[in-house]
Enzyme design. Structure first.
Site, PDB file in Angstrom:
ATOM      1  N   VAL A 172       0.830  -1.208   0.000  1.00  7.02           N
ATOM      2  CA  VAL A 172       0.000   0.000   0.000  1.00  7.02           C
ATOM      3  C   VAL A 172       0.862   1.255   0.000  1.00  7.02           C
ATOM      4  CG1 VAL A 172      -1.844   1.243   1.179  1.00  7.02           C
ATOM      5  CG2 VAL A 172      -1.824  -1.255   1.192  1.00  7.02           C
ATOM      6  N   VAL A 176     -11.571  -0.676   5.644  1.00  2.00           N
ATOM      7  CA  VAL A 176     -12.597  -1.697   5.382  1.00  2.00           C
ATOM      8  C   VAL A 176     -13.005  -1.596   3.913  1.00  2.00           C
ATOM      9  CG1 VAL A 176     -14.927  -2.533   5.914  1.00  2.00           C
ATOM     10  CG2 VAL A 176     -13.483  -1.594   7.746  1.00  2.00           C
ATOM     11  N   ILE A 197     -13.452   0.282  -1.891  1.00  5.91           N
ATOM     12  CA  ILE A 197     -14.908   0.459  -1.816  1.00  5.91           C
ATOM     13  C   ILE A 197     -15.222   1.598  -0.836  1.00  5.91           C
ATOM     14  CG2 ILE A 197     -17.102  -0.647  -1.245  1.00  5.91           C
ATOM     15  CD1 ILE A 197     -15.718  -3.349  -1.767  1.00  5.91           C
ATOM     16  N   ASP A 207      -9.445 -11.259  10.463  1.00  3.84           N
ATOM     17  CA  ASP A 207      -9.408 -10.040   9.648  1.00  3.84           C
ATOM     18  C   ASP A 207     -10.809  -9.452   9.519  1.00  3.84           C
ATOM     19  OD1 ASP A 207      -8.069  -8.259   7.460  1.00  3.84           O
ATOM     20  OD2 ASP A 207      -9.767  -9.170   6.428  1.00  3.84           O
ATOM     21  N   LYS A 210     -12.445  -5.737  10.906  1.00  5.50           N
ATOM     22  CA  LYS A 210     -13.168  -4.838  10.003  1.00  5.50           C
ATOM     23  C   LYS A 210     -14.610  -4.641  10.462  1.00  5.50           C
ATOM     24  CE  LYS A 210     -10.412  -6.133   5.952  1.00  5.50           C
ATOM     25  NZ  LYS A 210     -10.368  -6.925   4.711  1.00  5.50           N
TER      26      LYS A 210
END
Length: 385
Positions: free
Chosen positions: A11, A117, A121, A186, A190
């Protein structure tokens, strides 16, 4: 806007490249905190976090290290130094949401986390905006691309879980240690963070029950096909009479619902409001480009003087309770089933008998599966959505 990156993994690299590609936004990476040398940013890198915290020219810190510590300490230091923070770290946020939101407000800076999250999106920002005019009663969906890839491949290819997991690791979809993904941890982080945003109170992630897909078999998937159902790992939270419930578990869907049509590494996350009804968000929930894009959106907003996350508030905390959430389950186990659990028996498999259960609480089913596994037995359960 001059920014510093904490971390230069997938990232971090994506954010750096995007800042160069879309230079018209005036977002310049001037420092990169690293743990080893990276040729791409040799002239910008530092091993000392204080080089960033004490630099008055740096407006915003982008934390993309992951994990709880030392990321949490670094983010707190940045906020106290009156620097904005953009982060993709759902674990850290889910554990310290109230403290970090309060710290940002006290110091008059922004904290934003669109990428935490759903990757690219725009789920969390939309969740905050809708809360201004409506009440969110439930939320959740497919929040993990790794498990969705595994379940899709098993459904389409008839392969077993271990074989499919190895393929996912070879393709870079699953980590060498896949525990966080396949055991639902995970998704739990979230989901807890999404609940914090939606309900304005901090949910304890450790209190969210989670069943993963580690124990699913090819025979289970074959039975799902015979029933016309598709298995997906979901997180779900909903308001209840006593407060709110939250849980993570595999679920079975008919062919005509959004979750059934999301294959590979895709995600679909939804919320239901009292006035607006259901809203669904589809897209790539992870990966360099989607996640870096979400980070850049937050940076651009902050550079313009606003952020959807300025709407975030947190007053107090609560312990999610899964006892009030009830539905039927597919259950396959080699252990004796408690009286009143079974609605009908589907047949024998190599790893136990398959059943459709009566309506049970999430708490009761998770307890049965976990106790069976802890005793060395075999069990897999999936909710009938």
């Amino acid at each position: 806007m001059k920014i510093a990156l904490l971390g230069f993994g997938t990232v971090g690299k994506g954010t750096y490249e995007l800042s160069l590609l879309r230079s018209e936004h005036g977002i310049e990476v001037t420092r990169v905190f690293v743990r080893r040398d990276h040729k791409r940013v040799l002239d910008l890198q530092t091993y000392d976090i204080n080089d960033i915290i004490s630099d008055p020219s740096i407006d915003t810190v982008v934390e993309v290290m992951g994990g709880d510590e030392p990321a949490f300490s670094y983010v707190k230091a940045a906020l106290r130094a009156k620097k904005n923070v953009v982060t993709a770290n759902k674990l850290m946020l889910s554990l310290h949401y109230e403290e970090l939101i309060s710290l940002a407000r006290e110091n008059g800076v922004h904290i934003a986390f669109s990428a935490a999250v759903g990757g690219g999106i725009p789920f969390l920002a939309s969740l905050l905006r809708v809360g201004r005019v409506d009440t969110v009663d439930s939320l959740g969906g497919i929040m993990n691309g790794t498990t969705n890839y595994i379940l899709t491949a098993m459904q389409q290819e008839g392969a077993d879980f271990v074989e499919t997991l190895k393929k996912a690791q070879q393709m870079g979809y699953a980590e060498a240690d896949p525990t966080a993904d396949i055991d639902g941890l995970d998704v739990r982080a979230k989901l807890a963070l999404s609940v914090d945003v939606a309900f304005g109170k901090m949910a304890d992630p450790a209190a969210v029950p989670a069943l993963g897909i580690r124990h699913i078999s090819a025979e289970d998937v074959a039975i799902f096909k015979q029933l016309g159902l598709i298995c997906r790992l979901i997180g779900k939270a909903e308001r209840t009479v006593k407060g709110a419930a939250a849980y993570v578990e595999p679920a079975l869907f008919g062919q005509d619902v959004p979750e059934a049509g999301v294959n590979g590494t895709g995600n679909v996350i939804s919320y239901r409001c009292r006035r607006l009804g259901m809203q669904n968000f589809f897209g790539l929930g992870a990966g360099m480009n989607p996640t870096a894009s979400a980070v850049m959106h937050d940076l651009i907003d902050i550079s313009l003087g606003f952020s959807a996350f300025d709407l975030a508030a947190c007053k107090g905390s609560f312990v999610p309770d899964a006892a009030e959430s009830v539905h039927g389950y597919y259950l396959r186990t080699d252990a004796p089933v408690p009286a009143g659990f079974v609605s009908r028996t589907l047949g024998e498999t190599a790893e136990g008998t398959a059943y459709i259960t009566t309506t049970l609480s999430v708490e009761a089913m998770h307890a049965f599966v976990n106790e069976t596994l802890a005793k060395g037995g075999k069990a897999f359960a999936a909710a009938l959505a």
